[in-house]
Design an enzyme around this catalytic site. Structure first.
Site, PDB file in Angstrom:
ATOM      1  N   ASN A   1       3.214  -7.237   7.901  1.00 55.59           N
ATOM      2  CA  ASN A   1       3.345  -8.588   7.343  1.00 55.59           C
ATOM      3  C   ASN A   1       4.845  -8.817   7.237  1.00 55.59           C
ATOM      4  O   ASN A   1       5.462  -8.565   6.209  1.00 55.59           O
ATOM      5  CB  ASN A   1       2.665  -8.678   5.976  1.00 55.59           C
ATOM      6  CG  ASN A   1       1.159  -8.439   6.083  1.00 55.59           C
ATOM      7  OD1 ASN A   1       0.515  -8.894   7.021  1.00 55.59           O
ATOM      8  ND2 ASN A   1       0.621  -7.694   5.138  1.00 55.59           N
TER       9      ASN A   1
ATOM     10  N   LYS B   1       1.717  -8.101  14.140  1.00 54.70           N
ATOM     11  CA  LYS B   1       0.437  -8.487  13.529  1.00 54.70           C
ATOM     12  C   LYS B   1       0.387 -10.008  13.617  1.00 54.70           C
ATOM     13  O   LYS B   1       1.145 -10.693  12.932  1.00 54.70           O
ATOM     14  CB  LYS B   1       0.392  -8.025  12.078  1.00 54.70           C
ATOM     15  CG  LYS B   1      -0.840  -8.483  11.293  1.00 54.70           C
ATOM     16  CD  LYS B   1      -0.823  -7.938   9.854  1.00 54.70           C
ATOM     17  CE  LYS B   1      -2.059  -8.368   9.083  1.00 54.70           C
ATOM     18  NZ  LYS B   1      -2.061  -7.821   7.705  1.00 54.70           N
TER      19      LYS B   1
ATOM     20  N   HIS C   1     -16.241  -0.281   1.852  1.00 55.62           N
ATOM     21  CA  HIS C   1     -15.587  -1.405   1.181  1.00 55.62           C
ATOM     22  C   HIS C   1     -16.249  -1.813  -0.128  1.00 55.62           C
ATOM     23  O   HIS C   1     -16.429  -3.007  -0.408  1.00 55.62           O
ATOM     24  CB  HIS C   1     -15.496  -2.607   2.112  1.00 55.62           C
ATOM     25  CG  HIS C   1     -14.105  -3.216   2.110  1.00 55.62           C
ATOM     26  ND1 HIS C   1     -13.425  -3.493   0.943  1.00 55.62           N
ATOM     27  CD2 HIS C   1     -13.272  -3.567   3.121  1.00 55.62           C
ATOM     28  CE1 HIS C   1     -12.237  -3.997   1.230  1.00 55.62           C
ATOM     29  NE2 HIS C   1     -12.107  -4.045   2.542  1.00 55.62           N
TER      30      HIS C   1
ATOM     31  N   ASP D   1     -11.509  -1.226   8.215  1.00 51.88           N
ATOM     32  CA  ASP D   1     -10.138  -1.086   7.716  1.00 51.88           C
ATOM     33  C   ASP D   1      -9.925   0.217   6.956  1.00 51.88           C
ATOM     34  O   ASP D   1      -9.891   0.212   5.729  1.00 51.88           O
ATOM     35  CB  ASP D   1      -9.807  -2.277   6.800  1.00 51.88           C
ATOM     36  CG  ASP D   1      -8.320  -2.324   6.467  1.00 51.88           C
ATOM     37  OD1 ASP D   1      -7.556  -1.567   7.076  1.00 51.88           O
ATOM     38  OD2 ASP D   1      -7.941  -3.125   5.590  1.00 51.88           O
TER      39      ASP D   1
ATOM     40  N   ARG E   1      -1.220  -5.623  17.538  1.00 50.08           N
ATOM     41  CA  ARG E   1      -2.327  -5.095  16.732  1.00 50.08           C
ATOM     42  C   ARG E   1      -3.629  -5.857  16.984  1.00 50.08           C
ATOM     43  O   ARG E   1      -3.643  -7.085  17.073  1.00 50.08           O
ATOM     44  CB  ARG E   1      -1.977  -5.127  15.243  1.00 50.08           C
ATOM     45  CG  ARG E   1      -0.904  -4.126  14.892  1.00 50.08           C
ATOM     46  CD  ARG E   1      -0.502  -4.245  13.448  1.00 50.08           C
ATOM     47  NE  ARG E   1      -1.205  -3.330  12.567  1.00 50.08           N
ATOM     48  CZ  ARG E   1      -1.892  -3.686  11.504  1.00 50.08           C
ATOM     49  NH1 ARG E   1      -2.057  -4.951  11.202  1.00 50.08           N
ATOM     50  NH2 ARG E   1      -2.457  -2.775  10.725  1.00 50.08           N
TER      51      ARG E   1
ATOM     52  N   ARG F   1       0.827  -1.207   0.000  1.00 50.70           N
ATOM     53  CA  ARG F   1       0.000   0.000   0.000  1.00 50.70           C
ATOM     54  C   ARG F   1       0.868   1.267   0.000  1.00 50.70           C
ATOM     55  O   ARG F   1       0.546   2.243   0.688  1.00 50.70           O
ATOM     56  CB  ARG F   1      -0.961   0.035   1.188  1.00 50.70           C
ATOM     57  CG  ARG F   1      -1.720  -1.250   1.424  1.00 50.70           C
ATOM     58  CD  ARG F   1      -2.502  -1.702   0.227  1.00 50.70           C
ATOM     59  NE  ARG F   1      -3.188  -2.968   0.491  1.00 50.70           N
ATOM     60  CZ  ARG F   1      -3.902  -3.612  -0.429  1.00 50.70           C
ATOM     61  NH1 ARG F   1      -4.002  -3.144  -1.665  1.00 50.70           N
ATOM     62  NH2 ARG F   1      -4.493  -4.746  -0.141  1.00 50.70           N
TER      63      ARG F   1
ATOM     64  N   ARG G   1     -17.782  -9.045  10.484  1.00 50.84           N
ATOM     65  CA  ARG G   1     -16.354  -8.742  10.630  1.00 50.84           C
ATOM     66  C   ARG G   1     -16.120  -7.557  11.567  1.00 50.84           C
ATOM     67  O   ARG G   1     -15.135  -7.523  12.309  1.00 50.84           O
ATOM     68  CB  ARG G   1     -15.764  -8.431   9.247  1.00 50.84           C
ATOM     69  CG  ARG G   1     -14.370  -7.822   9.307  1.00 50.84           C
ATOM     70  CD  ARG G   1     -13.754  -7.691   7.929  1.00 50.84           C
ATOM     71  NE  ARG G   1     -12.565  -6.844   7.974  1.00 50.84           N
ATOM     72  CZ  ARG G   1     -11.863  -6.478   6.916  1.00 50.84           C
ATOM     73  NH1 ARG G   1     -12.210  -6.888   5.713  1.00 50.84           N
ATOM     74  NH2 ARG G   1     -10.798  -5.705   7.038  1.00 50.84           N
TER      75      ARG G   1
ATOM     76  N   GLU H   1      -4.353   3.598  15.617  1.00 49.44           N
ATOM     77  CA  GLU H   1      -3.583   3.456  14.383  1.00 49.44           C
ATOM     78  C   GLU H   1      -4.371   4.130  13.261  1.00 49.44           C
ATOM     79  O   GLU H   1      -5.481   3.700  12.939  1.00 49.44           O
ATOM     80  CB  GLU H   1      -3.344   1.972  14.055  1.00 49.44           C
ATOM     81  CG  GLU H   1      -2.608   1.756  12.738  1.00 49.44           C
ATOM     82  CD  GLU H   1      -2.358   0.270  12.429  1.00 49.44           C
ATOM     83  OE1 GLU H   1      -2.035  -0.500  13.362  1.00 49.44           O
ATOM     84  OE2 GLU H   1      -2.512  -0.115  11.245  1.00 49.44           O
TER      85      GLU H   1
ATOM     86  N   GLU I   1      -5.115 -12.163   8.941  1.00 49.18           N
ATOM     87  CA  GLU I   1      -4.885 -12.249   7.504  1.00 49.18           C
ATOM     88  C   GLU I   1      -3.725 -13.185   7.147  1.00 49.18           C
ATOM     89  O   GLU I   1      -2.854 -12.851   6.356  1.00 49.18           O
ATOM     90  CB  GLU I   1      -4.632 -10.855   6.909  1.00 49.18           C
ATOM     91  CG  GLU I   1      -5.841  -9.929   7.054  1.00 49.18           C
ATOM     92  CD  GLU I   1      -5.653  -8.564   6.392  1.00 49.18           C
ATOM     93  OE1 GLU I   1      -6.640  -8.038   5.872  1.00 49.18           O
ATOM     94  OE2 GLU I   1      -4.541  -8.044   6.401  1.00 49.18           O
TER      95      GLU I   1
ATOM     96  N   GLU J   1      -4.633   4.047   1.071  1.00 51.80           N
ATOM     97  CA  GLU J   1      -5.030   2.754   0.519  1.00 51.80           C
ATOM     98  C   GLU J   1      -6.459   2.775  -0.015  1.00 51.80           C
ATOM     99  O   GLU J   1      -6.730   2.193  -1.062  1.00 51.80           O
ATOM    100  CB  GLU J   1      -4.892   1.676   1.607  1.00 51.80           C
ATOM    101  CG  GLU J   1      -5.387   0.304   1.157  1.00 51.80           C
ATOM    102  CD  GLU J   1      -5.245  -0.765   2.237  1.00 51.80           C
ATOM    103  OE1 GLU J   1      -4.671  -0.471   3.302  1.00 51.80           O
ATOM    104  OE2 GLU J   1      -5.701  -1.900   2.006  1.00 51.80           O
TER     105      GLU J   1
ATOM    106  N   LYS K   1      -6.856   0.019  14.967  1.00 56.41           N
ATOM    107  CA  LYS K   1      -7.207   0.887  13.832  1.00 56.41           C
ATOM    108  C   LYS K   1      -8.383   1.775  14.212  1.00 56.41           C
ATOM    109  O   LYS K   1      -9.237   1.377  15.001  1.00 56.41           O
ATOM    110  CB  LYS K   1      -7.565   0.055  12.602  1.00 56.41           C
ATOM    111  CG  LYS K   1      -6.367  -0.615  11.960  1.00 56.41           C
ATOM    112  CD  LYS K   1      -6.739  -1.285  10.631  1.00 56.41           C
ATOM    113  CE  LYS K   1      -5.511  -1.972  10.033  1.00 56.41           C
ATOM    114  NZ  LYS K   1      -5.776  -2.571   8.715  1.00 56.41           N
TER     115      LYS K   1
END
Lengths: 679, 679
Positions: free
Chosen positions: A189, A266, A499, A343, A303, A147, A314, A365, A270, A371, A338
């Site tokens: 990640n 993290k 989204h 997201d 996180r 991103r 979700r 965060e 995911e 993004e 977040k």
């Protein structure tokens, strides 16, 4: 040939405008001063400290006012990293309890100078709102950025530690000038390799550069590192060998970097590994790392961004997973949350975790890299979004328990406070791709320092420092910035929609998006729920009951269509197409009007900007002009895609007085942007 | 899957609207009548004539009114191919001097019926404005069409003569219904092969189908045919062998097609061979072919579209070349002259040849295929352009010597009058690509029949026959059609600008276009002459003096900036950027306003059209809606390209109150459309 001759003559005769600028100087466009007319004195116990020397040099080079005395006084610990500035006939006095406070004070003086403001009569006392003011880089070791929309990573891992780009220090200076004092160098990640000895000496090289700017280095870590790097059979946090491996690793780091900040993790999110892989909890994992870091003063940012492909909403899952763990985290663990429960959407309600888990340190965060907001192509000034979240009332302790309050003050003795944002910085000459995206970096730093600053005030000083002090420029441009986030919400996802993005790249609209067999919670239909009856996600007590995660009276306010803020209506409700909005429009009409309004707003921005040509350099003028053109085209794309798609369900015409679509839905469905890592 | 289910439900519930139509019926959407309630009688000497039988059948099938008598009366030759319609208590009487007049009369009755009009009390007397009303197909033998934007050619040469597509007869019927009585089957850039025996039997097959519809077949011929087909050493028109070859060839044709119409010739133009290759004149060439055709009643259409890559203004060259030849052409030669002196631009002044060469028969050539008007993507109703030219005063014999007058009446005893248009017909189901392009075919036929008809009247009847008789549909759609050509001029080339098109494809803008070493008169800069001082082609007495080719007082009117019509200002003048227009705007501002106006107009058209959904079938509604979306996008492309390019010369801003560009000039310069033959 004839044409070329004409062009040559014409181009030679065009007005040349202001000196061309490339944006590399950010908001630090100070003019070098002749070294005369004032002195910079240093008082205190550590005059040779690198940070204080730096503060003095910055003032010697760029300060144009009366004499300044920088005084380090350890008694002023109540200032934390802050400072006090006062003036008497002998000059200006900057006092701080820590060396970094003097550097911040120096930048404060330069900011006053660059924005043409006078020192007030009363002393200035500045104490930062958060102890740790942190950027999260999502940079990969191969130079790409997850991103990232402003070129490749700043960090040239293959050159480090031998070769040190001058940009490393420029980066540190820019951060210090707005009070940022922490940076996580790598993607959440996380590649385990960064913890290997040959990478740690590279990290050390950066830490050594950042140190005098008061910036500590942190790393994202991969929870499976003990297996991957240490060859252990497991990474179970309760396993002694695992614990030992982390303790050794941490020691190794601190030997190289004595002021190393800590880890960002993290985990079990995911596809990332985590303690749940071994039947342990997030607290087990975080605490294990906290124990390893604790002897050195290091911190774990854990996180809370977790969600599973279950049947439940979700938006509820982080809360469900973490609230039971309240009180079980070690003192040096901060839960990094977040701003919203999904997201980084253009607009979300605040994450309900901020109003819960009172025995756990929590931090915000934000995301600077856009993004979900047009990458580095769209002008979207994010301070209004940040302020909206900071000022949101959680009602955890009645009125006044804002998100800022819940994250900005220690409710747990000994814990530090922190705030983070995902960086929008890359290798581009102007750092952030869009010249106006620099304002988001700037605004985050300023708000992390002082969360009561207004978005307008921050925009005002940023414009003055970045462009010009001419009010005829500042006022319209500031207005444009302040309206820009709402415009983006309107042309992308008004009224609580969220989204609707294209799969993977998150740039363009794909409300029709559906990957057969894919995770439902990665599909737009999961969120918009368009059907013959209406639109929106029912999160009321009759739906997913996500509203129950909010404190009273908020859960009732959100649960009721008539009291739910209309800008979050479709977040919390499935609303009939003919529902009457407060302005009398039906939902469908209002949706059309909002999308259209977004497009018209960006057209207005173009008009504003085009009038600004005479105030600034041609290079930045044209760069921003081009980006605004893309933004208009994208806004129309969004509007045409979403309205025509939802029209399949509403069965109603787009009000005929509105500007008509210029794209066919089928044509838009064929757009597939070739975007993977976006570098 | 959930989405798909929703979609299924929704699509099933959408209103189905009117029966879907594909446009294949054109304006001939008659309803079949029950054969009762009226009789169709035939009187006259030739009741078994195929044309008269056809007229009777059309009425039997579709006429819904009182009894009709069709009467052929050779005494009525003053009607030419026309007819007289009157009514008495016994019914309606259609009288004509030729069989075809009765068919035209039948279509007149059906047109009245379909448009809901009553027969007037006084007899209708219809005499066509031109003897020959002709389509020019620019179709190649390989099935492609030069400047064809509605699919491949209608003519399936490889199938003929064995297989006869039903479309051949549909085509003939559509033409007959609007009075078109001549068709040139092939491209003026002519393949010689069509004159070979194996192709002539294919031509004969088409002629046999067209005959009862009153349509004669003509062919474009290649002037080098005697060499290429006959193996002669030369095609010199004064060479006896050449003359003999043509005489034989013509005889061969007439043996197969006794009513063959004649030849259309593009000679010594854009690389085509011609008499000048042998030092002969156009008259020598035309007369040689005329001599061959004369015994059979055939005609030569000799095109005046010639220009050489010389230094002199291209707009002057046809005049310079042909005027000296006045009086030297045979009686059966008609000079075919494009409406303007350049090439079917959105707006040109009329071709000055129409006001000259009084001893030569001249005819107009219009273009239906929108080579320079957005292909089949843009809705541009051309009748206003045709009318503008027809009504232009040439002042050849004082006031009243309009182009219509100069071409519509024999000033040379014995010569026929004619009018032609380059067809926009292709293999597409709806014949013309854009449903509204059918209106241009229709309008040409109607104006060729009656050049005093108004563009509005023609649009009105076309809309009623093609779509609906609902006034709520007709009035706004008619207004849109009537404004559409001016809108296209505005967003493409306002105020007399011309030929700013991209090289070769003529679709998009390339005012910057320049092919090093290419012919200057194929380059946009040759025409716009933009420089620091201003814009436009100086064709005054101080410039190329093209104005001298117009009769007094026109040459003076055009020569003077203050009297020159502003919609031709930049055609005749190089005008300074700050020149004051009649409305007070400077040239530059006016240019910006005009381009913007063009864009806003097309947006208006979208609004008009979107409101029309309920009146017509979904299929045609959506097809037109899509085309209008393309048109808006193209209009913006044109505006952004031209204004930003000319801005390099004017050095002035686009007025800030106008909608801003959304494309960067450099980005537009990179557009290269892959368009060769556009099939």
């Amino acid at each position: 040939m004839r044409l070329n001759l004409f062009l040559f003559i014409v181009l030679c005769c065009l007005p040349q405008g202001v000196r061309s600028e490339d944006g590399s100087q950010l908001w630090l466009r100070f003019s070098k001063q002749e070294r005369a007319g004032h002195t910079i004195n240093i008082r205190g116990i550590s005059p040779t400290d690198a940070t204080i020397t730096l503060a003095k040099e910055e003032l010697l080079n760029y300060w144009n006012g009366v004499d300044v005395t920088l005084q380090l006084d350890r008694k002023h610990q109540r200032l934390k990293g802050g400072y006090q500035i006062s003036q008497d006939p002998k000059g200006i006095h900057v006092v701080a309890g820590q060396a970094i406070g003097l550097l911040y004070g120096a930048y404060h003086l330069l900011r006053l100078q660059e924005t043409g403001r006078q020192l007030p009569h009363l002393p200035i006392i500045e104490i930062p709102s958060y102890d740790i003011r942190m950027l999260n880089h999502w940079d990969n070791l191969d130079g790409t950025i997850e991103r990232g929309y402003a070129g490749h990573s700043l960090w040239k891992w293959h050159e480090l530690p031998q070769k040190l780009s001058p940009r490393y220090e420029e980066y540190a200076r820019a951060n210090a000038s707005i009070g940022i004092n922490a940076t996580v160098l790598n993607n959440v990640n996380a590649a385990p390799q960064l913890l290997e000895a040959n990478y740690l000496i590279k990290v050390k090289a950066l830490a050594d550069i950042f140190r005098k700017y008061g910036i500590k280095v942190y790393l994202s870590v991969n929870f499976s590192s003990p297996q991957i790097l240490g060859g252990l059979p497991s990474s179970d946090p309760l396993n002694k060998d695992v614990q030992h491996w982390w303790r050794s690793k941490v020691k190794q780091i601190y030997r190289l970097i004595p002021d190393f900040g800590g880890f960002l993790v993290k985990a079990n999110s995911e596809g990332q590994p985590g303690p749940q892989d071994y039947g342990r909890t997030h607290a087990d994992g975080a605490n294990m790392l906290a124990d390893a870091l604790s002897p050195h003063g290091g911190i774990v940012f854990w996180r809370a961004f977790v969600y599973q492909p279950t049947k439940d909403d979700r938006a509820k899952q982080a809360f469900q997973e973490f609230v039971p763990l309240d009180g079980t985290f070690k003192e040096n663990v901060i839960l990094q949350v977040k701003n919203g429960p999904i997201d980084f959407q253009p607009r979300e309600p605040f994450n309900p975790l901020f109003g819960a888990m009172h025995k756990t340190a929590k931090m915000l965060e934000f995301q600077l890299t856009q993004e979900y907001l047009g990458f580095s192509n769209h002008l979207v000034y994010l301070a209004p979004l940040f302020k909206e979240v900071l000022d949101d009332e959680t009602f955890a302790y009645g009125v006044g328990s804002t998100v800022a309050e819940m994250t900005g003050r220690n409710r747990r003795l000994g814990s530090k406070t922190a705030i983070a944002a995902v960086a929008n910085i890359g290798h581009d000459t102007n750092w952030t791709g869009h010249h106006f995206a620099q304002a988001n970096w700037y605004a985050f730093g300023r708000l992390a320092w002082g969360n009561s600053l207004s978005a307008e005030q921050i925009a005002d000083e940023w414009i003055q420092m970045t462009f010009t002090r001419d009010r005829e420029f500042i006022n319209p441009v500031k207005k444009m910035m302040l309206e820009s986030r709402e415009a983006a919400v309107d042309y992308m996802m008004p009224m609580g929609l969220h989204h609707l993005f294209a799969f993977d790249h998150h740039y363009g609209p794909e409300p029709w998006g559906n990957i057969p067999g894919g995770r439902p919670d990665w599909m737009p239909w999961y969120y918009h729920n368009a059907d013959r009856l209406g639109l929106g996600f029912d999160r009321t007590i009759d739906g997913s009951n996500a509203i129950s995660q909010y404190n009273l009276p908020l859960r009732n306010i959100y649960n009721n269509k008539s009291t739910c803020p209309e800008n979050l209506l479709l977040w919390f409700h499935h609303v009939s197409w003919n529902y009457t909005m407060k302005n009398g429009n039906t939902l469908w009409r209002e949706l059309c009007y909002r999308y259209d309004h977004g497009v018209q707003k960006v057209r207005e921005f173009q008009k504003v900007w085009d009038c600004m040509e005479k105030f600034i350099d041609q290079s930045r003028f044209h760069a921003v002009q081009s980006k605004l053109r893309i933004q208009v085209r994208d806004a129309i794309w969004w509007k045409d895609a979403c309205l025509q798609y939802f029209q399949l369900f509403s069965g109603q015409p787009i009000p005929y007085e509105l500007e008509r679509p210029v794209h066919d839905l089928e044509e838009l469905k064929r757009i597939k942007l070739p975007m993977g890592h976006h570098n």
